[in-house]
Each structure stands twice: as C-alpha cells, then as structure tokens.
Design a protein around this motif. Structure first.
Motif, PDB file in Angstrom:
ATOM      1  N   TYR A  97       0.822  -1.207   0.000  1.00  0.00           N
ATOM      2  CA  TYR A  97       0.000   0.000   0.000  1.00  0.00           C
ATOM      3  C   TYR A  97       0.859   1.262   0.000  1.00  0.00           C
ATOM      4  O   TYR A  97       0.463   2.294  -0.573  1.00  0.00           O
ATOM      5  N   LEU A  98       2.031   1.204   0.610  1.00  0.00           N
ATOM      6  CA  LEU A  98       2.926   2.357   0.569  1.00  0.00           C
ATOM      7  C   LEU A  98       3.417   2.609  -0.850  1.00  0.00           C
ATOM      8  O   LEU A  98       3.577   3.766  -1.266  1.00  0.00           O
ATOM      9  N   ASP A  99       3.647   1.548  -1.607  1.00  0.00           N
ATOM     10  CA  ASP A  99       4.010   1.705  -3.016  1.00  0.00           C
ATOM     11  C   ASP A  99       2.882   2.396  -3.778  1.00  0.00           C
ATOM     12  O   ASP A  99       3.132   3.273  -4.624  1.00  0.00           O
ATOM     13  N   GLN A 100       1.646   1.998  -3.483  1.00  0.00           N
ATOM     14  CA  GLN A 100       0.502   2.619  -4.145  1.00  0.00           C
ATOM     15  C   GLN A 100       0.395   4.101  -3.778  1.00  0.00           C
ATOM     16  O   GLN A 100       0.178   4.949  -4.648  1.00  0.00           O
ATOM     17  N   ALA A 101       0.554   4.400  -2.487  1.00  0.00           N
ATOM     18  CA  ALA A 101       0.459   5.784  -2.032  1.00  0.00           C
ATOM     19  C   ALA A 101       1.550   6.640  -2.670  1.00  0.00           C
ATOM     20  O   ALA A 101       1.294   7.763  -3.118  1.00  0.00           O
ATOM     21  N   GLU A 102       2.753   6.094  -2.737  1.00  0.00           N
ATOM     22  CA  GLU A 102       3.879   6.832  -3.306  1.00  0.00           C
ATOM     23  C   GLU A 102       3.703   7.078  -4.799  1.00  0.00           C
ATOM     24  O   GLU A 102       4.123   8.118  -5.320  1.00  0.00           O
ATOM     25  N   SER A 103       3.068   6.138  -5.487  1.00  0.00           N
ATOM     26  CA  SER A 103       2.849   6.305  -6.928  1.00  0.00           C
ATOM     27  C   SER A 103       1.935   7.487  -7.216  1.00  0.00           C
ATOM     28  O   SER A 103       1.966   8.055  -8.309  1.00  0.00           O
ATOM     29  N   ILE A 104       1.125   7.877  -6.229  1.00  0.00           N
ATOM     30  CA  ILE A 104       0.210   9.016  -6.386  1.00  0.00           C
ATOM     31  C   ILE A 104       0.811  10.281  -5.792  1.00  0.00           C
ATOM     32  O   ILE A 104       0.814  11.343  -6.419  1.00  0.00           O
ATOM     33  N   GLU A 111       5.446  11.607   5.293  1.00  0.00           N
ATOM     34  CA  GLU A 111       4.577  10.671   6.005  1.00  0.00           C
ATOM     35  C   GLU A 111       4.750   9.248   5.476  1.00  0.00           C
ATOM     36  O   GLU A 111       4.756   8.279   6.250  1.00  0.00           O
ATOM     37  N   ILE A 112       4.896   9.113   4.165  1.00  0.00           N
ATOM     38  CA  ILE A 112       5.068   7.787   3.567  1.00  0.00           C
ATOM     39  C   ILE A 112       6.415   7.198   3.958  1.00  0.00           C
ATOM     40  O   ILE A 112       6.524   6.016   4.309  1.00  0.00           O
ATOM     41  N   HIS A 113       7.459   8.016   3.944  1.00  0.00           N
ATOM     42  CA  HIS A 113       8.784   7.522   4.346  1.00  0.00           C
ATOM     43  C   HIS A 113       8.784   7.100   5.816  1.00  0.00           C
ATOM     44  O   HIS A 113       9.454   6.130   6.188  1.00  0.00           O
ATOM     45  N   LEU A 114       8.024   7.805   6.650  1.00  0.00           N
ATOM     46  CA  LEU A 114       7.965   7.416   8.059  1.00  0.00           C
ATOM     47  C   LEU A 114       7.318   6.042   8.223  1.00  0.00           C
ATOM     48  O   LEU A 114       7.798   5.209   9.002  1.00  0.00           O
ATOM     49  N   LEU A 115       6.254   5.782   7.471  1.00  0.00           N
ATOM     50  CA  LEU A 115       5.629   4.455   7.554  1.00  0.00           C
ATOM     51  C   LEU A 115       6.551   3.380   7.006  1.00  0.00           C
ATOM     52  O   LEU A 115       6.564   2.248   7.502  1.00  0.00           O
ATOM     53  N   ARG A 116       7.350   3.713   5.989  1.00  0.00           N
ATOM     54  CA  ARG A 116       8.337   2.736   5.504  1.00  0.00           C
ATOM     55  C   ARG A 116       9.344   2.426   6.608  1.00  0.00           C
ATOM     56  O   ARG A 116       9.767   1.278   6.774  1.00  0.00           O
TER      57      ARG A 116
END
Length: 217
Positions: A97-104, A111-116
């Motif tokens: 899902y992080l890949d999906q979020a990052e693609s957008i 925030e996405i890097h923190l979840l990674r």
C-alpha cells in the motif's frame, strides 16, 4: 445555449463538491476508528475498508496510506503480544500500500517515508540480531528521509522518541532521553496543522501517554 452550458457546468461542480465531501466524511470516520482501534481483527477490517476506498478514489494517496498504517499498527500490536513470526507478514502487506500511495503522492512525502521506517522496524524485530544490518539500517535511512523532507513532522519526532525510549542503554537508548524527545514531539504536535481533513494527524495521544507516566515532582 450559453445558459444550458453554464447550468451543466454548475451542476458538475456541485456533483464534484458533493463527492469530495462524501469522501472526506467516510475517510474521517474510518480514520477516527483507526486511531481508537485496539483489536487485531478490527485493524484488518479497517485495512480492507481503506483498500476499497482507494480502489474508488484512485487519485487520492491517503486511503492507501491508511491501509498501510492499519497493517503496521496490527503488526505493532502483535509484537507487544510476542507474536514475532507474524511481523513480516504485516510489514509486507503495508509495503504494497505504501508503493501505491507513493505512486500518487510522489517520492518526497515525509509521512510515507515514516511508515516505511516503521515497516522496516517490524521486519527487523522478527529477529533483531540477524536483521539489524539490513532492515534496521533501512529503517534508519527512511527515518532520515522523513525528517529531511519535513523537520516539523511530529510523527517523526514521536517515532524517534519511541526508539530512544525502548532501546536498551547498552545500545544507545535511554528512557530519560526518550521522555525529553516525547516532550519535543508534543510541542511539534501542538504546532502542527494537517494540510487537509484526511491528511495524517495521528500520534499526539501516544506522546501524551508516555509523558503522563512520568512521576510528578
């Protein structure tokens, strides 16, 4: 004809505004449930809910982000329960899902890097001795990226405080230093304003919880 075109355009604007308000209403409800969730099954249900929203709202990164967060929080709960063999399963689901979020949202989203970072930490905790130099180092890299992209992100400060608080002193951790970092995190939470109603805004209650455990002097 001009009146018809204008009327049609206004109708489309109204429909778009209504759809956006419905999206925000549903997301706000699900986000509230995620922040209050204390059940493995409910974390899974919420992850599924955000997945469905994301498939409908394909231009929005937040549904995939929250689906990832639900899996990460599920893994963190399993870790507290000693179910270490399950951690990579939840982290791998979050990564999708992080890949999906990052693609957008793009690659420059703190925030996405923190979840990674949190996902890599889960993978590491399955076997810290073996995985520190791989997943542990990747977690540190992601945390650094998250902080560089947004030094004022309170969730970055929160996770740094957690790491310090729970790391044994012989490995550089300290409960005292961790509590000081929780104070810094809380200051950042008090100054933070999310860009939209559905942008990440979680974590303040956790900082408050740890600080509430400090004995009064």
């Amino acid at each position: 004809m001009k009146k018809l075109i204008l009327s049609f355009a206004l109708s489309m604007l109204s429909l778009t505004a209504f759809a956006q308000s419905q999206y925000e209403k549903i997301m706000t409800e699900k986000i509230g449930k995620l922040e209050a969730c204390q059940s493995l099954d409910k974390f899974q249900t919420l992850a599924n809910d955000f997945d469905r929203i994301g498939k409908k709202e394909t231009q929005q990164w937040q549904p995939s982000y929250y689906a990832a967060l639900a899996y990460i929080q599920k893994g963190r709960m399993q870790m507290r329960d000693g179910k270490m063999s399950e951690l990579s399963v939840q982290a791998n689901a979050a990564d999708k899902y992080l890949d999906q979020a990052e693609s957008i949202a793009g690659k420059d989203n703190s925030e996405i890097h923190l979840l990674r970072k949190m996902s890599y930490s889960l993978k590491m905790m399955k076997n810290p001795a073996e995985r520190y130099m791989t997943d542990g180092m990747k977690a540190m890299e992601e945390l650094k990226k998250a902080e560089t992209l947004d030094p004022g992100n309170p969730r970055v400060a929160l996770i740094k405080a957690e790491d310090t608080y729970f790391t044994p002193e012989q490995y550089g951790g300290s409960k005292t230093k961790g509590l000081e970092q929780f104070k810094t995190a809380l200051e950042k939470f008090n100054a933070f304003k999310p860009k939209t109603a559905v942008d990440p805004n979680w974590g303040k209650s956790e900082a408050e919880y740890f600080l509430s455990q400090t004995p009064a002097k």
